[in-house]
Design an enzyme around this catalytic site. Structure first.
Site, PDB file in Angstrom:
ATOM      1  N   VAL A   9      88.433  88.203 124.308  1.00 44.74           N
ATOM      2  CA  VAL A   9      89.489  87.186 124.380  1.00 44.74           C
ATOM      3  C   VAL A   9      89.565  86.664 125.816  1.00 44.74           C
ATOM      4  CG1 VAL A   9      91.965  86.739 124.049  1.00 44.74           C
ATOM      5  CG2 VAL A   9      90.791  88.430 122.593  1.00 44.74           C
ATOM      6  N   VAL A  70      86.445  81.504 133.447  1.00 46.92           N
ATOM      7  CA  VAL A  70      85.685  80.782 132.411  1.00 46.92           C
ATOM      8  C   VAL A  70      84.959  79.553 132.940  1.00 46.92           C
ATOM      9  CG1 VAL A  70      87.171  81.564 130.510  1.00 46.92           C
ATOM     10  CG2 VAL A  70      87.683  79.386 131.644  1.00 46.92           C
ATOM     11  N   SER A 151      95.200  72.295 120.980  1.00 44.26           N
ATOM     12  CA  SER A 151      96.651  72.056 121.065  1.00 44.26           C
ATOM     13  C   SER A 151      96.978  70.858 120.198  1.00 44.26           C
ATOM     14  CB  SER A 151      97.045  71.751 122.507  1.00 44.26           C
ATOM     15  OG  SER A 151      98.358  71.229 122.545  1.00 44.26           O
ATOM     16  N   TYR A 164      95.298  67.037 129.905  1.00 40.79           N
ATOM     17  CA  TYR A 164      95.377  68.159 128.956  1.00 40.79           C
ATOM     18  C   TYR A 164      95.023  67.696 127.527  1.00 40.79           C
ATOM     19  CZ  TYR A 164      97.504  72.233 126.631  1.00 40.79           C
ATOM     20  OH  TYR A 164      97.734  73.348 125.874  1.00 40.79           O
ATOM     21  N   LYS A 168      91.941  68.989 125.199  1.00 42.24           N
ATOM     22  CA  LYS A 168      92.170  69.661 123.914  1.00 42.24           C
ATOM     23  C   LYS A 168      91.577  68.872 122.739  1.00 42.24           C
ATOM     24  CE  LYS A 168      94.230  73.328 125.473  1.00 42.24           C
ATOM     25  NZ  LYS A 168      93.607  74.651 125.343  1.00 42.24           N
TER      26      LYS A 168
HETATM   27  N1  LIG Z   1     102.179  77.543 125.232  1.00 34.55           N
HETATM   28  C1  LIG Z   1     102.038  76.443 124.517  1.00 34.55           C
HETATM   29  O1  LIG Z   1     103.013  75.758 124.167  1.00 34.55           O
HETATM   30  C2  LIG Z   1     100.653  76.033 124.065  1.00 34.55           C
HETATM   31  C3  LIG Z   1     100.574  75.002 123.110  1.00 34.55           C
HETATM   32  C4  LIG Z   1      99.321  74.598 122.680  1.00 34.55           C
HETATM   33  C5  LIG Z   1      98.178  75.196 123.184  1.00 34.55           C
HETATM   34  N2  LIG Z   1      98.287  76.176 124.110  1.00 34.55           N
HETATM   35  C6  LIG Z   1      97.041  76.753 124.608  1.00 34.55           C
HETATM   36  O2  LIG Z   1      97.032  78.137 124.371  1.00 34.55           O
HETATM   37  C7  LIG Z   1      96.183  78.784 125.324  1.00 34.55           C
HETATM   38  C8  LIG Z   1      96.941  79.946 125.947  1.00 34.55           C
HETATM   39  O3  LIG Z   1      98.021  79.420 126.692  1.00 34.55           O
HETATM   40  P1  LIG Z   1      99.377  80.215 126.964  1.00 34.55           P
HETATM   41  O4  LIG Z   1     100.480  79.348 126.509  1.00 34.55           O
HETATM   42  O5  LIG Z   1      99.246  81.585 126.465  1.00 34.55           O
HETATM   43  O6  LIG Z   1      99.381  80.149 128.563  1.00 34.55           O
HETATM   44  P2  LIG Z   1      99.478  81.296 129.676  1.00 34.55           P
HETATM   45  O7  LIG Z   1      99.617  80.549 130.953  1.00 34.55           O
HETATM   46  O8  LIG Z   1     100.521  82.278 129.301  1.00 34.55           O
HETATM   47  O9  LIG Z   1      98.046  82.018 129.595  1.00 34.55           O
HETATM   48  C9  LIG Z   1      96.876  81.396 130.025  1.00 34.55           C
HETATM   49  C10 LIG Z   1      95.965  82.450 130.643  1.00 34.55           C
HETATM   50  O10 LIG Z   1      94.732  81.803 131.001  1.00 34.55           O
HETATM   51  C11 LIG Z   1      94.295  82.378 132.224  1.00 34.55           C
HETATM   52  N3  LIG Z   1      93.385  81.467 132.915  1.00 34.55           N
HETATM   53  C12 LIG Z   1      93.667  80.305 133.535  1.00 34.55           C
HETATM   54  N4  LIG Z   1      92.561  79.795 134.093  1.00 34.55           N
HETATM   55  C13 LIG Z   1      91.550  80.643 133.810  1.00 34.55           C
HETATM   56  C14 LIG Z   1      90.162  80.671 134.122  1.00 34.55           C
HETATM   57  N5  LIG Z   1      89.582  79.709 134.864  1.00 34.55           N
HETATM   58  N6  LIG Z   1      89.416  81.696 133.665  1.00 34.55           N
HETATM   59  C15 LIG Z   1      89.984  82.690 132.937  1.00 34.55           C
HETATM   60  N7  LIG Z   1      91.301  82.734 132.630  1.00 34.55           N
HETATM   61  C16 LIG Z   1      92.065  81.720 133.069  1.00 34.55           C
HETATM   62  C17 LIG Z   1      95.589  82.604 133.015  1.00 34.55           C
HETATM   63  O11 LIG Z   1      95.388  83.536 134.078  1.00 34.55           O
HETATM   64  C18 LIG Z   1      96.526  83.089 131.923  1.00 34.55           C
HETATM   65  O12 LIG Z   1      96.510  84.490 131.817  1.00 34.55           O
HETATM   66  C19 LIG Z   1      95.792  77.713 126.331  1.00 34.55           C
HETATM   67  O13 LIG Z   1      94.509  77.219 126.021  1.00 34.55           O
HETATM   68  C20 LIG Z   1      96.826  76.635 126.102  1.00 34.55           C
HETATM   69  O14 LIG Z   1      96.361  75.371 126.482  1.00 34.55           O
HETATM   70  C21 LIG Z   1      99.490  76.612 124.565  1.00 34.55           C
END
Ligand SMILES: NC(=O)c1ccc[n+]([C@@H]2O[C@H](COP(=O)([O-])OP(=O)(O)OC[C@H]3O[C@@H](n4cnc5c(N)ncnc54)[C@H](O)[C@@H]3O)[C@@H](O)[C@H]2O)c1
Length: 256
Positions: A9, A70, A151, A164, A168
């Site tokens: 993950v 990543v 997203s 963003y 996505k």
């Molecule tokens: N929270 C929301 O409302 C939402 C909605 C739609 C999609 N998403 C997507 O869900 C996914 C998870 O987001 P989340 O809400 O849990 O956010 P979050 O900020 O809680 O977690 C994101 C994680 O990604 C890690 N990260 C950032 N850049 C990185 C890199 N270059 N290499 C490795 N790790 C890296 C961060 O350290 C963090 O632990 C993301 O892709 C986000 O775009 C979130």
């Protein structure tokens, strides 16, 4: 359900990625939590090994945390190699959950903010998918399942998120193309489009914007990360064995 399978993950140190790690461990997978923040990934693994989870975990000593960026191919290759060293096989379940936001109105957005978001959210998904799939091929694996976190912004667009939303939407296209290419290898590729989800990522969203989004969401609340992770776990499992190239919306009805 996922007994003994190796699941990697990205973004596993927080939010949705961490919730995916927890549910995959619950379902019997050996979890590799990776994150750019290696300490946060280790915290996730500590949670999996914690008392509350012990009874549920068959492989509780088999989880692994790795620092992985990543956007950096060398970092991704090292992490996949480290997982292979530990398990003597490559991860066959991949969740691309690492993601960032750099919100601004398009007319004010600088090139750096635009490219950083594309780099992590889209290029990162490509790099991890490519390196992980090549490892599966090198080990003659006969099946795999990849879930990319897109997203609902990638489908609907959002004010202040041109970077963003573009990243996505790119993930949705990437998912469909790779699903076609990898089907003959027995690898399925799907994506999930979460709506507004309670994680660190949305912590800085102004109250009035939160209210507006909730007003547009028929279920009138944010998702908990576990509600997204349940769908990811389903798509990774054989329960979704005839699904590939799908974009599954988990939005409380937003954007239907
Ligand atoms: N929270 C929301 O409302 C939402 C909605 C739609 C999609 N998403 C997507 O869900 C996914 C998870 O987001 P989340 O809400 O849990 O956010 P979050 O900020 O809680 O977690 C994101 C994680 O990604 C890690 N990260 C950032 N850049 C990185 C890199 N270059 N290499 C490795 N790790 C890296 C961060 O350290 C963090 O632990 C993301 O892709 C986000 O775009 C979130």
């Amino acid at each position: 359900m996922l007994s003994g399978k190796i699941a990697l993950v990205t973004g596993g140190g927080s939010g949705i990625g961490r919730a995916v790690c927890r549910l995959l461990a619950r379902d019997g997978a050996r979890v590799v939590a990776t994150d750019m923040d290696g300490g946060a990934a280790q915290e996730t693994i500590n949670m999996l090994k914690g008392k509350a989870h012990c009874v549920l975990l068959k492989h509780r000593d088999d989880h692994l945390s790795l620092k992985m960026d990543v956007t950096d191919k060398t970092s991704v290759e090292s992490a996949i190699s480290a997982a292979i060293d530990k398990y003597k096989a490559p991860p066959s379940l991949i969740t691309n959950a690492a993601g960032i936001i750099r919100d601004n109105f398009m007319l004010q957005m600088d090139e750096k903010s635009f490219m950083e978001v594309l780099d992590v959210n889209l290029k990162g998904t490509y790099l991890v998918t490519q390196v992980a799939t090549m490892a599966l091929a090198e080990h003659d694996a006969s099946s795999g399942s990849i879930v990319n976190i897109s997203s609902i912004s990638g489908k609907l667009g959002t004010i202040g998120q041109s970077n963003y939303s573009a990243s996505k939407a790119g993930v949705i296209g990437f998912t469909k193309s790779t699903a076609m290419e990898l089907a003959s290898m027995g690898v399925r590729v799907n994506c999930v489009l979460p709506g507004f989800t309670q994680t660190a990522m949305v912590g800085g969203v102004p109250d009035k914007v939160v209210k507006l989004i909730l007003k547009m969401t028929p279920l009138k609340r944010m998702a908990q990360p576990e509600e997204i992770a349940e769908v990811v776990a389903f798509l990774l499992s054989d329960k979704s064995s005839f699904m590939t190239g799908a974009s599954v919306e988990v939005t409380g009805g937003l954007g239907m």
